[in-house]
Scaffold this active site. Structure first.
Site, PDB file in Angstrom:
ATOM      1  N   ASP A  61      14.040   1.358   2.220  1.00 25.28           N
ATOM      2  CA  ASP A  61      14.625   1.565   3.632  1.00 25.28           C
ATOM      3  C   ASP A  61      14.294   3.118   4.063  1.00 25.28           C
ATOM      4  O   ASP A  61      14.605   3.950   3.240  1.00 25.28           O
ATOM      5  CB  ASP A  61      16.065   1.281   4.104  1.00 25.28           C
ATOM      6  N   HIS A  63      15.328   4.663   7.249  1.00 25.71           N
ATOM      7  CA  HIS A  63      16.108   4.828   8.523  1.00 25.71           C
ATOM      8  C   HIS A  63      17.377   5.723   8.256  1.00 25.71           C
ATOM      9  O   HIS A  63      18.128   5.254   7.181  1.00 25.71           O
ATOM     10  CB  HIS A  63      16.434   3.665   9.419  1.00 25.71           C
ATOM     11  N   SER A 114      17.595  -4.552   3.025  1.00 28.62           N
ATOM     12  CA  SER A 114      18.716  -3.584   2.366  1.00 28.62           C
ATOM     13  C   SER A 114      19.865  -4.062   2.039  1.00 28.62           C
ATOM     14  O   SER A 114      20.583  -3.836   1.196  1.00 28.62           O
ATOM     15  CB  SER A 114      18.796  -2.526   3.403  1.00 28.62           C
TER      16      SER A 114
END
Length: 601
Positions: A61, A63, A114
């Protein structure tokens, strides 16, 4: 530092807003940087932070805006935050926690895969006999998921943190010897109740069989409908980089210097056997089907700016409301106007100095649905299949006047009910429908944010990433409009900016990983078709997150009845059917679609 403690207390009590906290942190950090030589003496004299937190966005991931905000807020409350960044494997998180003698570990993630990685980290913490509190946060996380899927794997405290305003209270309670026992007992009791509720709901949930759901598919009279034909087939590249020259050659200068240029073999050169073996049949067919359609167009950041939906920007700062009404909100208005003005000032610089670069690609392909899937073809003859998108169908029970939707319902079926039988020796072409696809990205936000962070300006760093996200969504909105124009029915649109935001146009652009198409793995097919890494500089992680993080991708559907929906929970029969269609194991599909399973896997 004492002043920042007051700021942190007031934020926790709801008496200060997040932008004020982050701006205060900027002042504090700049002061600390100046005073650091003098403060070293105090540190050696024994001054200690309240606690040390290791934070990371989990493997796969990319972000990190929310994590970064939580980190700033914790630092404001005299916590030492060790931020490991994005795409961090479990082993590194645990190794760092041991090495730095951390008091707690915080995990963040945005995409649904995630969630599984967070479970893995919890399992590893249990295996390695950690006893540190585990904090869980991110857009796709929830108290229920933390209680049902993560907490059972780790004996120590595991707590979901909703947002930055809750972070300090949770950490204080977990690290304070007096507060911890009651807080932990209360949390465990609440999570046990959530698990019981989940078990009861799963048991009570009655789903249609897949056969019943398919019998209640979206009703469209395809014999009375003529699908629109786009003005081109294949790939078109769009970029804000005026130095771009030719397909896929949009070089990311200045802000996007970190994006590697695409690997291109000179005409007449011979790739190695390894390189040739790596080239998929799909990629070769894509090149065949799009070789005459490629083009590069320029779009300015200033143009994309006019397509921004500002409401989600304020949500980043925990200012709830819809733009522009939020600017006059009696509670949030003053702070909303200040952060909005700051955003406009930075956006002016970004546009004037080309601090960010937009890169995107979109395409159209001949397409027909086959059951719950959509086949794409190399050309309009529709004899050679190019690729297949696999979709899922709603299985929840519906009232008699509602359908069990699947995205494939909105594409003309390969065999229409009204198609006459073929005469001897004759081959009838399927009805002519088309599917579009796109991937857009904003490059340079990470580099710009790092520059601000180096200047001890977390506020501007977060602002830059939030603006990059808004520009990526604006790019998707702009490109969808161009797709509707290319399809023909968008040429007479007279929609306002508000109309665009409220999706009052014809057609939809669902994205893989979202409710109508919850399987992130479908991005791999889309990216191969678009050659998105070469044409838009976007890479997929092993969990199918897009990098850079300011990126959007999806499909274009043109039918006027097409609408967004959530697949919701699905049964074992659909999981098995989907696994067969994709050529994967049931176990692999259950892992990919864990949030959608209507049963305990």
């Amino acid at each position: 530092m004492a002043g920042m403690s007051v700021v942190g207390d007031r934020f926790g009590a709801g008496k200060m807003f997040l932008p004020q906290v982050v701006k205060s942190a900027r002042v504090m950090k700049k002061a600390v940087a100046y005073l650091m030589p003098f403060m070293e003496a105090e540190k050696s004299a024994g001054a200690k932070p309240q606690g040390r937190i290791v934070m990371a966005t989990v493997k796969g991931d990319v972000h990190d805006i929310g994590k970064n905000i939580v980190g700033v807020v914790l630092q404001c409350n005299n916590y030492d935050v060790i931020d490991l960044g994005v795409m961090v494997p479990a082993a590194k998180i645990l190794e760092t926690a041991r090495e730095k003698k951390a008091d707690a570990i915080g995990l963040s993630g945005l995409i649904t895969p995630s969630l599984d990685e967070m479970v893995h980290v919890a399992q590893e913490m249990e295996r390695e006999r950690f006893e540190l509190p585990l904090l869980i946060g991110g857009a796709t996380t929830s108290r229920a998921h933390t209680a049902v899927k993560i907490a059972p794997h780790y004996r120590a405290s595991t707590v979901h943190v909703l947002d930055a305003s809750r972070a300090v209270g949770v950490v204080n309670s977990l690290l304070n010897e007096q507060l911890r026992p009651d807080f932990d007992a209360t949390t465990r009791a609440e999570y046990a109740r959530l698990r019981d509720d989940h078990t009861a709901k799963t048991r009570e949930k009655k789903l249609l069989t897949l056969e019943e759901a398919r019998a209640n598919r979206t009703s469209i009279d395809w014999d009375a409908y003529t699908p629109p034909q786009p003005e081109f087939l294949g790939v078109n590249v769009v970029t804000s980089d005026v130095t771009a020259n030719g397909l896929g050659s949009a070089r990311v200068s200045r802000a996007g210097g970190g994006v590697p240029p695409p690997q291109v073999f000179p005409v007449g050169s011979k790739p190695t056997l390894k390189q040739r073996a790596k080239e998929s049949r799909l990629r070769r067919d894509v090149e065949t089907s799009t070789q005459d359609a490629c083009a590069t167009r320029i779009v300015s950041l200033d143009t994309l700016r006019s397509y921004i939906d500002w409401s989600p920007f304020f949500h980043v700062w925990e200012l709830r409301g819809r733009y522009p009404a939020i600017l006059d909100d009696p509670v949030f208005g003053k702070q909303a106007r200040e952060v909005f003005d700051d955003a406009q000032e930075l956006l002016d610089q970004i546009v004037a100095k080309n601090l960010l670069v937009a890169r995107g690609v979109y395409a159209f392909w001949p397409a027909n649905s086959v059951g719950d899937d959509v086949d794409l073809y190399v050309d309009d003859a529709r004899r050679k299949k190019l690729a297949t998108f696999y979709f899922l169908r709603q299985q929840m029970q519906k009232p008699t006047d509602q359908w069990n939707h699947c995205l494939a319902d909105y594409v003309a079926p390969k065999i229409s009910a009204g198609l006459r039988p073929a005469a001897a020796g004759e081959t009838l072409a399927p009805p002519s429908d088309y599917l579009g696809g796109f991937a857009v990205s904003i490059h340079g936000a990470d580099e710009l944010a790092k520059r601000f962070t180096a200047e001890h300006d977390d506020y501007s760093a977060i602002l830059a990433k939030a603006l990059a996200d808004r520009l990526a969504e604006a790019f998707a909105e702009y490109l969808h409009k161009q797709a509707r124009i290319a399809w023909g029915f968008g040429r007479d649109e007279t929609l306002s900016h508000v109309d665009l935001i409220r999706e009052k146009y014809r057609g939809i652009r669902p994205a893989a990983g979202y409710p109508a198409c919850p399987d992130h793995a479908e991005k791999r097919t889309l990216f191969d078709l678009l050659d998105a890494e070469k044409n838009a500089g976007i890479k997929l992680t092993e969990s199918f997150a897009m990098h850079p993080g300011a990126a959007v991708s999806g499909l274009y559907f043109s039918h006027p009845d097409a609408k967004y929906f959530g697949v919701g929970q699905i049964g074992r029969d659909q999981v098995a059917d989907y696994a067969t269609r994709r050529g994967e194991s049931v176990a692999a599909i259950e892992k990919q679609l864990a949030p959608n399973l209507g049963y305990e896997a």
